[in-house]
Motif scaffolding. Structure first.
Motif, PDB file in Angstrom:
ATOM      1  N   UNK A  30       0.804  -1.219   0.000  1.00  0.00           N
ATOM      2  CA  UNK A  30       0.000   0.000   0.000  1.00  0.00           C
ATOM      3  C   UNK A  30       0.838   1.270   0.000  1.00  0.00           C
ATOM      4  N   UNK A  31       2.100   1.195   0.442  1.00  0.00           N
ATOM      5  CA  UNK A  31       3.001   2.349   0.417  1.00  0.00           C
ATOM      6  C   UNK A  31       4.406   1.887   0.094  1.00  0.00           C
ATOM      7  N   UNK A  32       5.178   2.732  -0.574  1.00  0.00           N
ATOM      8  CA  UNK A  32       6.610   2.482  -0.749  1.00  0.00           C
ATOM      9  C   UNK A  32       7.451   3.636  -0.219  1.00  0.00           C
ATOM     10  N   UNK A  33       6.809   4.748   0.165  1.00  0.00           N
ATOM     11  CA  UNK A  33       7.521   5.896   0.701  1.00  0.00           C
ATOM     12  C   UNK A  33       6.828   6.387   1.968  1.00  0.00           C
ATOM     13  N   UNK A  34       7.555   6.751   3.019  1.00  0.00           N
ATOM     14  CA  UNK A  34       9.020   6.662   3.124  1.00  0.00           C
ATOM     15  C   UNK A  34       9.512   5.229   3.362  1.00  0.00           C
ATOM     16  N   UNK A  35       8.622   4.367   3.835  1.00  0.00           N
ATOM     17  CA  UNK A  35       8.952   2.965   4.038  1.00  0.00           C
ATOM     18  C   UNK A  35       7.875   2.112   3.387  1.00  0.00           C
ATOM     19  N   UNK A 143      -2.226   0.822  -5.129  1.00  0.00           N
ATOM     20  CA  UNK A 143      -1.791  -0.333  -4.365  1.00  0.00           C
ATOM     21  C   UNK A 143      -1.319  -1.377  -5.360  1.00  0.00           C
ATOM     22  N   UNK A 144      -0.626  -2.383  -4.869  1.00  0.00           N
ATOM     23  CA  UNK A 144      -0.156  -3.462  -5.729  1.00  0.00           C
ATOM     24  C   UNK A 144      -0.359  -4.786  -5.014  1.00  0.00           C
ATOM     25  N   UNK A 145      -0.935  -5.747  -5.721  1.00  0.00           N
ATOM     26  CA  UNK A 145      -1.081  -7.104  -5.203  1.00  0.00           C
ATOM     27  C   UNK A 145      -0.051  -7.986  -5.897  1.00  0.00           C
ATOM     28  N   UNK A 146       0.851  -8.547  -5.123  1.00  0.00           N
ATOM     29  CA  UNK A 146       1.925  -9.371  -5.650  1.00  0.00           C
ATOM     30  C   UNK A 146       1.720 -10.825  -5.230  1.00  0.00           C
ATOM     31  N   UNK A 187      -8.947 -17.462  -3.643  1.00  0.00           N
ATOM     32  CA  UNK A 187      -8.937 -16.201  -4.381  1.00  0.00           C
ATOM     33  C   UNK A 187     -10.164 -15.355  -4.082  1.00  0.00           C
ATOM     34  N   UNK A 188     -11.316 -15.972  -3.877  1.00  0.00           N
ATOM     35  CA  UNK A 188     -12.514 -15.190  -3.549  1.00  0.00           C
ATOM     36  C   UNK A 188     -12.362 -14.531  -2.178  1.00  0.00           C
ATOM     37  N   UNK A 189     -11.801 -15.266  -1.206  1.00  0.00           N
ATOM     38  CA  UNK A 189     -11.565 -14.681   0.117  1.00  0.00           C
ATOM     39  C   UNK A 189     -10.505 -13.590   0.041  1.00  0.00           C
ATOM     40  N   UNK A 190      -9.486 -13.823  -0.775  1.00  0.00           N
ATOM     41  CA  UNK A 190      -8.424 -12.826  -0.953  1.00  0.00           C
ATOM     42  C   UNK A 190      -8.991 -11.511  -1.467  1.00  0.00           C
ATOM     43  N   UNK A 191      -9.809 -11.568  -2.509  1.00  0.00           N
ATOM     44  CA  UNK A 191     -10.344 -10.344  -3.100  1.00  0.00           C
ATOM     45  C   UNK A 191     -11.302  -9.640  -2.145  1.00  0.00           C
ATOM     46  N   UNK A 192     -12.136 -10.410  -1.459  1.00  0.00           N
ATOM     47  CA  UNK A 192     -13.079  -9.795  -0.520  1.00  0.00           C
ATOM     48  C   UNK A 192     -12.336  -9.053   0.587  1.00  0.00           C
ATOM     49  N   UNK A 193     -11.323  -9.681   1.148  1.00  0.00           N
ATOM     50  CA  UNK A 193     -10.572  -9.050   2.230  1.00  0.00           C
ATOM     51  C   UNK A 193      -9.714  -7.901   1.716  1.00  0.00           C
ATOM     52  N   UNK A 194      -9.188  -8.038   0.504  1.00  0.00           N
ATOM     53  CA  UNK A 194      -8.386  -6.957  -0.080  1.00  0.00           C
ATOM     54  C   UNK A 194      -9.231  -5.704  -0.279  1.00  0.00           C
ATOM     55  N   UNK A 210     -12.325   5.033   4.809  1.00  0.00           N
ATOM     56  CA  UNK A 210     -10.951   5.353   5.190  1.00  0.00           C
ATOM     57  C   UNK A 210     -10.124   4.075   5.244  1.00  0.00           C
ATOM     58  N   UNK A 211      -8.928   4.131   4.700  1.00  0.00           N
ATOM     59  CA  UNK A 211      -8.036   2.991   4.725  1.00  0.00           C
ATOM     60  C   UNK A 211      -6.953   3.206   5.788  1.00  0.00           C
ATOM     61  N   UNK A 212      -6.547   2.148   6.521  1.00  0.00           N
ATOM     62  CA  UNK A 212      -7.039   0.788   6.415  1.00  0.00           C
ATOM     63  C   UNK A 212      -8.324   0.594   7.218  1.00  0.00           C
TER      64      UNK A 212
END
Length: 277
Positions: A30-35, A143-146, A187-194, A210-212
């Motif tokens: 969800x973030x790459x900066x600053x960490x 965001x990125x899902x890897x 995968x269905x649980x993954x997408x729902x929770x994501x 608001x995230x998270x």
């Protein structure tokens, strides 16, 4: 003459029923900066080869006994639902044997491998974010899902095979659910929770939350926040700073933070609490 990557072959993999397996673990960044801020999905796929593991000269010629990639295994019995496991099923199987690696140890090693890989990727991600087409454009929350493909050996050590930036999440037809019930479940649980964790709007163009978005138990649904490790460069520098701060101050004859920073600008990156130590 084509570029390629050559790596050592891990000849002692963890075997399930005499067959080699690999793990697909999903990670949300969800973030790459600053960490780097990343969440690892606690469930995942255990992909079993369709043929027994065989290191003989003849066995090494049969890729389906050594490569659990979906494309290689398309026409093997691996796609029977009994040979597609979830991570919790693998953990239960591991913990049922005496003397083998414990599931808690393997999971902690998985988290460490993922953290180290993201740490190595962070400078590249920061450069991409600094491109004029990105930095000068309108603010976009991304965001990125890897998908991390991992191998576990018989001792419980975890090896990174590859990281897929665009993992397949589709269910193209009703038959896919029948053939891959475990894939569909994970995968269905993954997408729902994501989607819940990101706080995406319920309708196109609607307001997001608001995230998270915290789960009812105060957690992150099926995800787990990856904690910083001592391998992280900024943390490693801070710990090193604490260890040598007193000796440097004694050598320079001053405890003044500004004087020490003037001698070594990188000291400015150290937490202020180190100056008081």
């Amino acid at each position: 003459q084509k570029p390629c990557v050559v790596s050592e072959y891990i000849a002692d993999p963890l075997l399930v029923g005499g067959r080699k397996v690999d793990l697909r673990v999903y990670v949300l960044v969800t973030h790459v900066q600053p960490d780097v801020e990343a969440f690892i999905f606690r469930d995942g796929l255990v992909r079993v080869c369709g043929e027994p593991y065989d290191l003989s000269a003849e066995g090494l010629q049969r890729a389906r006994g050594h490569i659990s990639n979906n494309a290689v295994q398309t026409k093997t019995v691996r796609h029977a639902c009994a040979l597609n496991w979830t991570l919790p099923q693998l953990w239960a199987w591991l913990d049922s044997f005496e003397g083998g690696p414990r599931s808690s140890l393997v999971w902690s090693r998985i988290c460490r491998v993922v953290r180290d890989a993201l740490e190595a990727w962070q400078p590249v991600a920061e450069l991409a974010a600094a491109r004029p087409s990105v930095s000068n454009g309108p603010f976009v929350s991304c965001y990125s899902l890897l998908a991390f493909d991992l191998l576990v050996d018989c001792s419980g050590a975890v090896w990174l095979l590859e990281v897929n930036p665009k993992p397949a999440l589709h269910a193209q037809s009703a038959s896919l659910k029948a053939v891959f019930p475990v894939h569909f479940e994970v995968k269905s649980a993954l997408l729902a929770d994501l989607f819940s964790l990101l706080g995406l709007p319920l309708e196109a163009g609607g307001p997001g939350t608001c995230r998270p978005l915290a789960a009812k138990d105060g957690g992150h649904f099926g995800f787990e926040l990856l904690r910083p490790s001592a391998a992280q460069p900024r943390l490693r520098f801070a710990l090193g700073s604490a260890a040598v701060w007193g000796r440097v101050a004694a050598f320079l004859g001053t405890n003044s933070t500004s004087s020490l920073v003037a001698c070594c600008p990188r000291w400015a990156q150290a937490p202020s609490c180190l100056a008081r130590a």
